[in-house]
Design a protein around this motif. Sequence first.
Motif, PDB file in Angstrom:
ATOM      1  N   SER A  70      -9.632   6.795  -2.190  1.00 16.16           N
ATOM      2  CA  SER A  70      -9.272   8.184  -1.951  1.00 16.16           C
ATOM      3  C   SER A  70     -10.400   8.929  -1.260  1.00 16.16           C
ATOM      4  CB  SER A  70      -8.946   8.866  -3.292  1.00 16.16           C
ATOM      5  OG  SER A  70      -8.440  10.155  -3.081  1.00 16.16           O
ATOM      6  N   ALA A  71     -10.023   9.856  -0.380  1.00 20.12           N
ATOM      7  CA  ALA A  71     -10.984  10.725   0.289  1.00 20.12           C
ATOM      8  C   ALA A  71     -10.325  12.079   0.499  1.00 20.12           C
ATOM      9  CB  ALA A  71     -11.409  10.141   1.630  1.00 20.12           C
ATOM     10  N   ARG A  72     -11.088  13.145   0.331  1.00 24.44           N
ATOM     11  CA  ARG A  72     -10.539  14.475   0.540  1.00 24.44           C
ATOM     12  C   ARG A  72     -11.529  15.325   1.307  1.00 24.44           C
ATOM     13  NH1 ARG A  72      -6.703  17.532   0.121  1.00 24.44           N
ATOM     14  NH2 ARG A  72      -5.433  16.219  -1.177  1.00 24.44           N
ATOM     15  N   GLU A  73     -11.089  15.764   2.433  1.00 16.44           N
ATOM     16  CA  GLU A  73     -11.782  16.787   3.214  1.00 16.44           C
ATOM     17  C   GLU A  73     -10.701  17.789   3.585  1.00 16.44           C
ATOM     18  OE1 GLU A  73     -15.010  17.242   3.773  1.00 16.44           O
ATOM     19  OE2 GLU A  73     -15.522  15.449   2.638  1.00 16.44           O
TER      20      GLU A  73
ATOM     21  N   GLY B 262      -6.347  15.213   2.655  1.00 18.21           N
ATOM     22  CA  GLY B 262      -6.586  14.247   1.590  1.00 18.21           C
ATOM     23  C   GLY B 262      -5.819  12.968   1.879  1.00 18.21           C
ATOM     24  N   VAL B 263      -6.451  11.846   1.622  1.00 21.15           N
ATOM     25  CA  VAL B 263      -5.801  10.548   1.797  1.00 21.15           C
ATOM     26  C   VAL B 263      -6.087   9.705   0.563  1.00 21.15           C
ATOM     27  CG1 VAL B 263      -5.623   8.448   3.188  1.00 21.15           C
ATOM     28  CG2 VAL B 263      -6.106  10.641   4.311  1.00 21.15           C
ATOM     29  N   THR B 264      -5.043   9.265  -0.091  1.00 18.71           N
ATOM     30  CA  THR B 264      -5.161   8.344  -1.209  1.00 18.71           C
ATOM     31  C   THR B 264      -4.283   7.147  -0.912  1.00 18.71           C
ATOM     32  OG1 THR B 264      -5.597  10.108  -2.792  1.00 18.71           O
ATOM     33  CG2 THR B 264      -4.808   8.015  -3.691  1.00 18.71           C
ATOM     34  N   VAL B 265      -4.872   5.972  -1.010  1.00 20.74           N
ATOM     35  CA  VAL B 265      -4.129   4.736  -0.810  1.00 20.74           C
ATOM     36  C   VAL B 265      -4.192   3.956  -2.119  1.00 20.74           C
ATOM     37  CG1 VAL B 265      -3.869   2.631   0.558  1.00 20.74           C
ATOM     38  CG2 VAL B 265      -4.828   4.702   1.624  1.00 20.74           C
ATOM     39  N   SER B 266      -3.033   3.686  -2.687  1.00 16.25           N
ATOM     40  CA  SER B 266      -2.984   2.840  -3.879  1.00 16.25           C
ATOM     41  C   SER B 266      -2.330   1.523  -3.489  1.00 16.25           C
ATOM     42  CB  SER B 266      -2.238   3.520  -5.028  1.00 16.25           C
ATOM     43  OG  SER B 266      -0.912   3.837  -4.669  1.00 16.25           O
ATOM     44  N   TYR B 267      -2.758   0.470  -4.144  1.00 18.67           N
ATOM     45  CA  TYR B 267      -2.302  -0.879  -3.815  1.00 18.67           C
ATOM     46  C   TYR B 267      -1.529  -1.447  -4.992  1.00 18.67           C
ATOM     47  CZ  TYR B 267      -5.726  -0.193  -0.174  1.00 18.67           C
ATOM     48  OH  TYR B 267      -6.431   0.331   0.883  1.00 18.67           O
ATOM     49  N   TRP B 268      -0.424  -2.117  -4.656  1.00 24.78           N
ATOM     50  CA  TRP B 268       0.509  -2.595  -5.670  1.00 24.78           C
ATOM     51  C   TRP B 268       0.991  -3.997  -5.344  1.00 24.78           C
ATOM     52  CZ3 TRP B 268       1.271   0.569  -9.809  1.00 24.78           C
ATOM     53  CH2 TRP B 268       0.811   1.886  -9.676  1.00 24.78           C
ATOM     54  N   ALA B 269       1.302  -4.748  -6.379  1.00 21.50           N
ATOM     55  CA  ALA B 269       1.750  -6.127  -6.215  1.00 21.50           C
ATOM     56  C   ALA B 269       3.124  -6.224  -5.562  1.00 21.50           C
ATOM     57  CB  ALA B 269       1.763  -6.841  -7.568  1.00 21.50           C
ATOM     58  N   ASP B 270       4.005  -5.254  -5.879  1.00 19.66           N
ATOM     59  CA  ASP B 270       5.376  -5.342  -5.385  1.00 19.66           C
ATOM     60  C   ASP B 270       6.041  -3.973  -5.406  1.00 19.66           C
ATOM     61  OD1 ASP B 270       6.170  -4.930  -8.131  1.00 19.66           O
ATOM     62  OD2 ASP B 270       5.893  -7.080  -8.450  1.00 19.66           O
ATOM     63  N   VAL B 271       7.198  -3.904  -4.786  1.00 20.90           N
ATOM     64  CA  VAL B 271       7.940  -2.644  -4.689  1.00 20.90           C
ATOM     65  C   VAL B 271       8.411  -2.177  -6.062  1.00 20.90           C
ATOM     66  CG1 VAL B 271      10.002  -1.549  -3.709  1.00 20.90           C
ATOM     67  CG2 VAL B 271       8.591  -3.033  -2.281  1.00 20.90           C
ATOM     68  N   ALA B 272       8.798  -3.101  -6.935  1.00 16.28           N
ATOM     69  CA  ALA B 272       9.248  -2.718  -8.281  1.00 16.28           C
ATOM     70  C   ALA B 272       8.137  -1.979  -9.031  1.00 16.28           C
ATOM     71  CB  ALA B 272       9.695  -3.950  -9.059  1.00 16.28           C
TER      72      ALA B 272
ATOM     73  N   ALA C 167       0.857  -1.187   0.000  1.00 11.67           N
ATOM     74  CA  ALA C 167       0.000   0.000   0.000  1.00 11.67           C
ATOM     75  C   ALA C 167       0.894   1.239   0.000  1.00 11.67           C
ATOM     76  CB  ALA C 167      -0.901   0.016   1.239  1.00 11.67           C
ATOM     77  N   VAL C 168       0.582   2.174  -0.892  1.00 12.83           N
ATOM     78  CA  VAL C 168       1.228   3.485  -0.895  1.00 12.83           C
ATOM     79  C   VAL C 168       0.184   4.453  -0.352  1.00 12.83           C
ATOM     80  CG1 VAL C 168       2.267   5.315  -2.265  1.00 12.83           C
ATOM     81  CG2 VAL C 168       2.709   2.907  -2.838  1.00 12.83           C
ATOM     82  N   ILE C 169       0.476   5.053   0.791  1.00 12.46           N
ATOM     83  CA  ILE C 169      -0.454   5.934   1.479  1.00 12.46           C
ATOM     84  C   ILE C 169       0.044   7.369   1.292  1.00 12.46           C
ATOM     85  CG2 ILE C 169      -1.559   6.470   3.689  1.00 12.46           C
ATOM     86  CD1 ILE C 169      -0.341   3.470   4.379  1.00 12.46           C
ATOM     87  N   PHE C 170      -0.742   8.163   0.605  1.00 13.78           N
ATOM     88  CA  PHE C 170      -0.380   9.544   0.314  1.00 13.78           C
ATOM     89  C   PHE C 170      -1.363  10.447   1.049  1.00 13.78           C
ATOM     90  CE2 PHE C 170      -0.804  13.394  -2.333  1.00 13.78           C
ATOM     91  CZ  PHE C 170       0.509  13.836  -2.301  1.00 13.78           C
ATOM     92  N   THR C 171      -0.877  11.196   2.031  1.00 15.86           N
ATOM     93  CA  THR C 171      -1.708  12.150   2.751  1.00 15.86           C
ATOM     94  C   THR C 171      -1.232  13.555   2.404  1.00 15.86           C
ATOM     95  OG1 THR C 171      -0.295  11.925   4.700  1.00 15.86           O
ATOM     96  CG2 THR C 171      -2.287  10.608   4.662  1.00 15.86           C
ATOM     97  N   SER C 172      -2.185  14.489   2.299  1.00 16.15           N
ATOM     98  CA  SER C 172      -1.805  15.832   1.846  1.00 16.15           C
ATOM     99  C   SER C 172      -2.707  16.913   2.411  1.00 16.15           C
ATOM    100  CB  SER C 172      -1.861  15.891   0.318  1.00 16.15           C
ATOM    101  OG  SER C 172      -3.177  15.649  -0.132  1.00 16.15           O
TER     102      SER C 172
ATOM    103  N   PHE D  64       2.740  17.267   2.355  1.00 18.48           N
ATOM    104  CA  PHE D  64       2.297  15.918   2.017  1.00 18.48           C
ATOM    105  C   PHE D  64       3.264  14.912   2.618  1.00 18.48           C
ATOM    106  CE2 PHE D  64       5.206  16.808  -1.449  1.00 18.48           C
ATOM    107  CZ  PHE D  64       5.918  15.614  -1.563  1.00 18.48           C
ATOM    108  N   LYS D  65       2.810  13.703   2.703  1.00 19.08           N
ATOM    109  CA  LYS D  65       3.640  12.605   3.202  1.00 19.08           C
ATOM    110  C   LYS D  65       3.245  11.350   2.435  1.00 19.08           C
ATOM    111  CE  LYS D  65       6.159  11.158   6.942  1.00 19.08           C
ATOM    112  NZ  LYS D  65       7.357  11.804   7.403  1.00 19.08           N
ATOM    113  N   THR D  66       4.245  10.595   2.003  1.00 20.74           N
ATOM    114  CA  THR D  66       4.018   9.315   1.341  1.00 20.74           C
ATOM    115  C   THR D  66       4.609   8.221   2.220  1.00 20.74           C
ATOM    116  OG1 THR D  66       4.131  10.331  -0.848  1.00 20.74           O
ATOM    117  CG2 THR D  66       4.448   7.948  -0.737  1.00 20.74           C
ATOM    118  N   ARG D  67       3.800   7.189   2.435  1.00 18.13           N
ATOM    119  CA  ARG D  67       4.242   6.050   3.227  1.00 18.13           C
ATOM    120  C   ARG D  67       4.009   4.782   2.399  1.00 18.13           C
ATOM    121  NH1 ARG D  67       1.325   9.636   6.484  1.00 18.13           N
ATOM    122  NH2 ARG D  67       2.494  10.393   8.266  1.00 18.13           N
ATOM    123  N   ILE D  68       4.938   3.854   2.484  1.00 18.63           N
ATOM    124  CA  ILE D  68       4.794   2.588   1.766  1.00 18.63           C
ATOM    125  C   ILE D  68       4.824   1.475   2.803  1.00 18.63           C
ATOM    126  CG2 ILE D  68       5.828   1.055   0.054  1.00 18.63           C
ATOM    127  CD1 ILE D  68       7.003   3.630  -1.250  1.00 18.63           C
ATOM    128  N   ALA D  69       3.812   0.619   2.740  1.00 17.94           N
ATOM    129  CA  ALA D  69       3.684  -0.444   3.732  1.00 17.94           C
ATOM    130  C   ALA D  69       3.354  -1.776   3.050  1.00 17.94           C
ATOM    131  CB  ALA D  69       2.575  -0.097   4.724  1.00 17.94           C
TER     132      ALA D  69
END
Length: 106
Positions: A51-54, A57-67, A14-19, A93-98
């Motif tokens: 994604s949600a914005r008030e 803003g928080v957007t979470v994108s999901y990915w199979a792998d780090v590459a 999950a890539v979590i982007f808050t802004s 903004f802040k990006t987190r990868i988990a």
Amino acid sequence: MPLIANTPEPPYYAVIFTSLRTDIDDNGYNEMAARMVEFAAQQPGFLGVESAREEVGVTVSYWADVASIKAWKAHAEHQEAQRLGHQQWYQHFKTRIARVERDYGI
């Protein structure tokens, strides 16, 4: 796209982007955000997005792998969106990868 992403069995990432937005009114932001979702969905390894914005803003994108995440970060259109975000759309903004180890729901 559904409001809640239909992700596969973990593990995945999950890539979590808050802004926090600037006071600049739109200036192409909504169009670019929609294009980024369209482009991301075409990338190998993309699994979904929520994604949600008030006030924040928080957007979470999901990915199979780090590459796949690294390839998306390097995508030319995404780099342009990042540049504009830094210059005019975001005051912070802040990006987190988990790694997602478990998920459940109804």
